[in-house]
Enzyme design. Structure first.
Site, mmCIF file in Angstrom:
data_model
loop_
_atom_site.group_PDB
_atom_site.id
_atom_site.type_symbol
_atom_site.label_atom_id
_atom_site.label_comp_id
_atom_site.label_asym_id
_atom_site.label_seq_id
_atom_site.Cartn_x
_atom_site.Cartn_y
_atom_site.Cartn_z
ATOM 1 N N TYR A 4 -5.344 6.472 -8.984
ATOM 2 C CA TYR A 4 -6.682 5.874 -8.682
ATOM 3 C C TYR A 4 -7.878 6.515 -9.473
ATOM 4 O O TYR A 4 -8.719 5.799 -9.932
ATOM 5 C CB TYR A 4 -6.865 5.985 -7.066
ATOM 6 C CG TYR A 4 -6.172 4.869 -6.370
ATOM 7 C CD1 TYR A 4 -6.417 3.647 -6.170
ATOM 8 C CD2 TYR A 4 -4.920 5.593 -5.687
ATOM 9 C CE1 TYR A 4 -5.530 2.832 -5.509
ATOM 10 C CE2 TYR A 4 -3.792 4.707 -5.170
ATOM 11 C CZ TYR A 4 -4.172 3.449 -4.839
ATOM 12 O OH TYR A 4 -3.542 2.350 -4.256
ATOM 13 N N CYS A 13 0.860 -1.015 -0.051
ATOM 14 C CA CYS A 13 0.054 -0.050 0.102
ATOM 15 C C CYS A 13 0.808 1.297 -0.085
ATOM 16 O O CYS A 13 1.855 1.216 1.008
ATOM 17 C CB CYS A 13 -0.814 -0.110 1.209
ATOM 18 S SG CYS A 13 -1.785 1.708 1.398
#
Length: 350
Positions: A192, A61
């Site tokens: 994203y 992450c």
């Protein structure tokens, strides 16, 4: 998980794209802070205390990666332990797949969600990393990743290692805040917004915004080694964790494919400079990064096939950024090598 919580794990596995909609990240996190005086809202107190808290991360992450980097640069390992989730999560939570029997050895839980529910039995949002858990109670304290690393710099000062760099110098904070704000909106979250766009219009808008910002950052870095000053700051940490994932993941998986990072000369040299700086590249696990994105986002990659490329050996090639001057750690020193148990496994880095 709503698709806004892009690196968490709730709802149906792989459900990240909503057809016809722009991706909007849910930024409503648990915003308690661990501070020197410990004074918090509603009578809750979370003072800085050695060995009281556990930082839960996943190397895959990007938001967690920067917490790993800052903890390492500041030398907080001796007072703030770290637990690592595996690179993939199920539809319910990040899990401790890397630990014996799948249980975190300090918290004694198999799922990070257990720490969230310990504090909020009906917690309705995504189970995200990084998170800090109060070891005595087993309850999550905060998952507010934007404030977390700033507090490492400002609230945990008494526990910094000798020679720790000042990643958030008081006289430059306004400028740093401005830079990290645009980096978050257009780059960190921008990839994203491309990858989870629900229609062509949303994708095109996100794509243009991402590469316009990368071009501006490239211009900024053309004649200066780091983003804000002649030393590494919080701003560099935040940009690095997106850049290091760009070619392995975002270029192909998220369709951020105007050009690879390695085809953007200034940003590519800048990223390699940081990667080769102790505390940065030695926290990066390319294998876990690729596994996470390609295996978890099954609505984007339904076969869950993890690509073998790209060749990552070039991350160690000369960057020549030292010719611009600058002092990576300012008046400080590089961090020591990673502790046992926190070393990226051989063959999974660059």
């Amino acid at each position: 998980m709503s698709n806004e919580d892009a690196d968490s794990g709730t709802e149906s596995s792989g459900g990240y794209v909503t057809t016809g909609e722009e991706f909007v990240r849910d930024t409503n996190y648990i915003d308690n802070r661990i501070t020197r005086d410990g004074i918090g809202p509603e009578g809750e107190t979370f003072p800085v205390e050695p060995d009281r808290y556990r930082l839960i991360v996943a190397r895959a992450c990007p938001w967690a990666n920067r917490a790993i980097i800052v903890r390492r640069l500041l030398g907080l390992e001796s007072v703030l332990s770290m637990g690592m989730c595996g690179p993939t999560h199920d539809s319910d939570s990040w899990t401790f797949d890397l630990d014996p029997d799948g249980v975190d050895p300090v918290l004694g839980i198999p799922r990070l969600k257990d720490a969230y529910l310990k504090r909020y039995p009906d917690y309705p949002r995504g189970i995200t990393v990084p998170a800090i858990v109060d070891i005595p109670t087993g309850a999550v304290v905060t998952n507010e990743f934007r404030q977390m690393t700033l507090d490492f710099s400002t609230e945990w000062v008494e526990h910094h290692r000798e020679g720790a760099p000042d990643l958030y110098p008081e006289q430059r904070r306004e400028e740093i805040d401005d830079v990290i704000d645009v980096i978050f909106k257009d780059v960190n979250n921008g990839v994203y917004r491309c990858g989870f766009a629900g229609d062509q219009r949303a994708y095109d808008t996100a794509y243009d915004r991402l590469f316009e910002r990368l071009d501006q950052l490239s211009d900024r870095l053309r004649e200066q080694r780091y983003l804000v000053s002649d030393t590494i700051t919080e701003a560099d940490v935040r940009l690095f964790t997106t850049l290091v994932r760009f070619d392995p993941v975002y270029h192909g998986h998220f369709k951020c494919n105007r050009s690879t990072l390695s085809a953007m000369p200034v940003l590519w040299a800048y990223a390699r400079d940081l990667f080769q700086t102790p505390g940065f590249g030695d926290t990066v696990d390319f294998t876990q990064i690729k596994q996470h994105y390609y295996m978890v986002h099954t609505d984007i990659n339904p076969t869950a096939i993890v690509p073998r490329g790209p060749d990552l050996s070039n991350w160690r090639s000369p960057h020549h950024r030292e010719e611009l001057g600058g002092r990576p750690f300012g008046d400080g020193t590089p961090p020591p090598p990673p502790r046992d148990g926190e070393v990226v496994p051989a063959g999974q880095g660059a």
